[in-house]
Design an enzyme around this catalytic site. Structure first.
Site, PDB file in Angstrom:
ATOM      1  CB  CYS A 213       2.143   4.973  15.137  1.00 53.45           C
ATOM      2  SG  CYS A 213       2.350   4.222  13.567  1.00 53.45           S
TER       3      CYS A 213
ATOM      4  CB  THR B 108      10.972  -9.823 -11.967  1.00 59.08           C
ATOM      5  OG1 THR B 108      11.973  -9.530 -12.942  1.00 59.08           O
ATOM      6  CG2 THR B 108      10.371 -11.186 -12.251  1.00 59.08           C
TER       7      THR B 108
ATOM      8  N   GLY C  74      -2.477  -5.805  -0.126  1.00 58.86           N
ATOM      9  CA  GLY C  74      -2.885  -7.208  -0.005  1.00 58.86           C
ATOM     10  C   GLY C  74      -3.133  -7.667   1.421  1.00 58.86           C
TER      11      GLY C  74
ATOM     12  N   GLY D 199       0.826  -1.210   0.000  1.00 59.18           N
ATOM     13  CA  GLY D 199       0.000   0.000   0.000  1.00 59.18           C
ATOM     14  C   GLY D 199       0.859   1.258   0.000  1.00 59.18           C
ATOM     15  CB  THR D 200       3.967   2.110   1.842  1.00 62.17           C
ATOM     16  OG1 THR D 200       3.380   1.791   3.108  1.00 62.17           O
ATOM     17  CG2 THR D 200       4.890   3.303   1.987  1.00 62.17           C
TER      18      THR D 200
HETATM   19  N1  PLP Z   1      -2.714   3.154   4.075  1.00 64.64           N
HETATM   20  C1  PLP Z   1      -3.465   2.749   5.112  1.00 64.64           C
HETATM   21  C2  PLP Z   1      -4.771   3.431   5.364  1.00 64.64           C
HETATM   22  C3  PLP Z   1      -3.039   1.707   5.932  1.00 64.64           C
HETATM   23  O1  PLP Z   1      -3.789   1.321   6.961  1.00 64.64           O
HETATM   24  C4  PLP Z   1      -1.800   1.088   5.638  1.00 64.64           C
HETATM   25  C5  PLP Z   1      -1.282   0.025   6.523  1.00 64.64           C
HETATM   26  O2  PLP Z   1      -1.493   0.060   7.714  1.00 64.64           O
HETATM   27  C6  PLP Z   1      -1.066   1.538   4.524  1.00 64.64           C
HETATM   28  C7  PLP Z   1      -1.553   2.571   3.770  1.00 64.64           C
HETATM   29  C8  PLP Z   1       0.240   0.919   4.159  1.00 64.64           C
HETATM   30  O3  PLP Z   1       0.048  -0.332   3.551  1.00 64.64           O
HETATM   31  P1  PLP Z   1       1.262  -1.372   3.478  1.00 64.64           P
HETATM   32  O4  PLP Z   1       1.468  -1.908   4.859  1.00 64.64           O
HETATM   33  O5  PLP Z   1       0.822  -2.404   2.508  1.00 64.64           O
HETATM   34  O6  PLP Z   1       2.452  -0.607   2.974  1.00 64.64           O
END
Ligand code: PLP
Length: 401
Positions: free
Chosen positions: A324, A236, A199, A71-72
């Site tokens: 956090c 990849t 994921g 997600g990051t």
């Molecule tokens: N955005 C939100 C709202 C999240 O809750 C998180 C993870 O806690 C992320 C982004 C980051 O996702 P990832 O852990 O896959 O990098």
């Protein structure tokens, strides 16, 4: 010891079906999907299937899904991708309650000559839509507003936000990491231009994510390398995890109704019983505009970390809203932005359920959490003071602090 896992906004259990779908891609089908030979080509076909499964969950076109590492990365790719494609625009609009993946990136951007407007929220964690409209300028490259908050579960009115962003001629990115799989999304009828998926928040493994990039949006890749992902993300592909994410999305679609019929009633029971049994407790965040699985509770005059340690002794895995997940002792920027009193910010706990939680799990927490709060209040000087005063006003709370 019985483990009751209610920290699903931090990460989720990988679904057994997901593990099963992934296994052959570690062993039998290890080809590189970019290879010319059939052995690699069959893997590329399975990646296409996973792309279709992700697209189906959010009603997007498969060509609009770009696989990433998390997600990051998706958040960074969305924001950098738009800034780099529009170098003449150096203004970003975001909120004070974003995940660090957006929040800290915006801080970095400010240090590097960009302009960022951070929108505040009210005591229920909701945005002021007029403030948002006023914040968007001619040079606003991107508006990045999360779909649902990871700490409180509060859901922003993203389509309303999107129509304002469109009227003002800017681009909308939403971090939907906590929303995808928990509430239905329909990107075919949406004003969202870019959307982040992770994921491990929806029963796929850690280390895989996706970014939805609407057709027609000019986007410069964040990870520059090979031609993978139609030149939108070099590197990849993490094949087993992508297959796992696809399967997890298929399962999330199948089980979506349970989020309302099974998870929400469990969350509501948990919340109501705890509020009944533990005095001086409050819910942080709007009660209605909220994810069905999340409750963020504050217990005044106790430390969130102490609650978590005692819950841990009873096998209950939860998170503190005051620190956090990184383990930092900084009070939550989300709760502070909402103006939650200092005494309550420090005593906040997030319980986040999933479809794998049972009624017994909820009963286990209801049995142990209220006595833990009582015990901590008895040993805390603030707690003793409440007992002595019996009734405590906001003013006297401030006096104690
Ligand atoms: N955005 C939100 C709202 C999240 O809750 C998180 C993870 O806690 C992320 C982004 C980051 O996702 P990832 O852990 O896959 O990098």
């Amino acid at each position: 010891m019985r483990v009751v896992y209610v920290d699903n906004n931090a990460t989720t259990m990988v679904a057994p079906e997901v593990v099963e779908a992934m296994m052959p891609y570690f062993t039998e089908y290890y080809g590189n999907p970019s290879s010319m030979h059939t052995f690699g080509g069959q893997v590329a076909k399975k990646i296409d299937t996973a792309r279709q499964q992700v697209a189906d969950l959010v009603k997007a076109d498969p060509s609009e899904i770009v696989f990433t590492s998390c997600g990051t990365e998706s958040d960074n790719a969305a924001i950098w991708g738009i800034l780099r494609a529009n170098p003449q625009k150096r203004h970003i609009v975001t909120t004070r309650v974003e995940h660090p993946a957006v929040y800290n990136l915006c801080k970095y951007l400010v240090q590097n000559g960009y302009h960022v407007t951070e929108l505040g929220v009210n005591s229920k964690g909701m945005l002021d839509i007029e403030e948002l409209a006023d914040a968007i300028r001619e040079d606003t490259a991107i508006v990045s507003v999360m779909y649902a908050n990871n700490e409180t579960g509060v859901i922003f009115p993203i389509e309303e936000i999107g129509s304002i962003v469109k009227q003002k001629g800017s681009i909308l990115h939403t971090d939907a990491v906590q929303a995808v799989g928990k509430i239905p999304l329909d990107l075919s009828k949406s004003t969202i231009d870019l959307l982040t998926i992770s994921g491990h928040k929806l029963h796929a493994p850690k280390g895989v994510g996706a970014l939805f990039v609407r057709k027609g949006i000019t986007f410069t890749p964040f990870v520059i390398g090979g031609h993978q992902e139609k030149n939108r993300r070099g590197g990849t592909e993490n094949v087993p995890s992508i297959i796992g994410l696809g399967k997890a999305c298929e399962l999330a679609k199948k089980h979506m109704a349970e989020e309302q019929t099974q998870v929400r009633p469990l969350r509501d029971k948990l919340e109501n019983e705890i509020l009944k049994r533990a005095p001086d407790a409050r819910i942080n965040g709007h009660k209605d505009y909220r994810l069905p699985n999340t409750t963020n509770l504050s217990f005044e005059f106790v430390e969130g970390e102490a609650i978590l340690l005692l819950l841990n002794e009873k096998g209950i895995c939860a998170s503190s809203g005051s620190a956090c997940t990184s383990g930092s002792l900084e009070p939550s920027h989300v709760l502070r932005a909402m103006g939650v009193p200092f005494t309550a910010v420090h005593g906040s706990v997030r319980l986040s359920l999933s479809r794998y939680n049972s009624a017994e799990d909820v009963d286990h927490i209801i049995e142990y959490l209220p006595p833990i709060i009582k015990r901590l209040r008895e040993i805390s000087p603030y707690g003793r003071e409440i007992k002595e005063r019996k009734q405590i006003s906001e003013v006297s709370i401030r006096d104690i602090v």
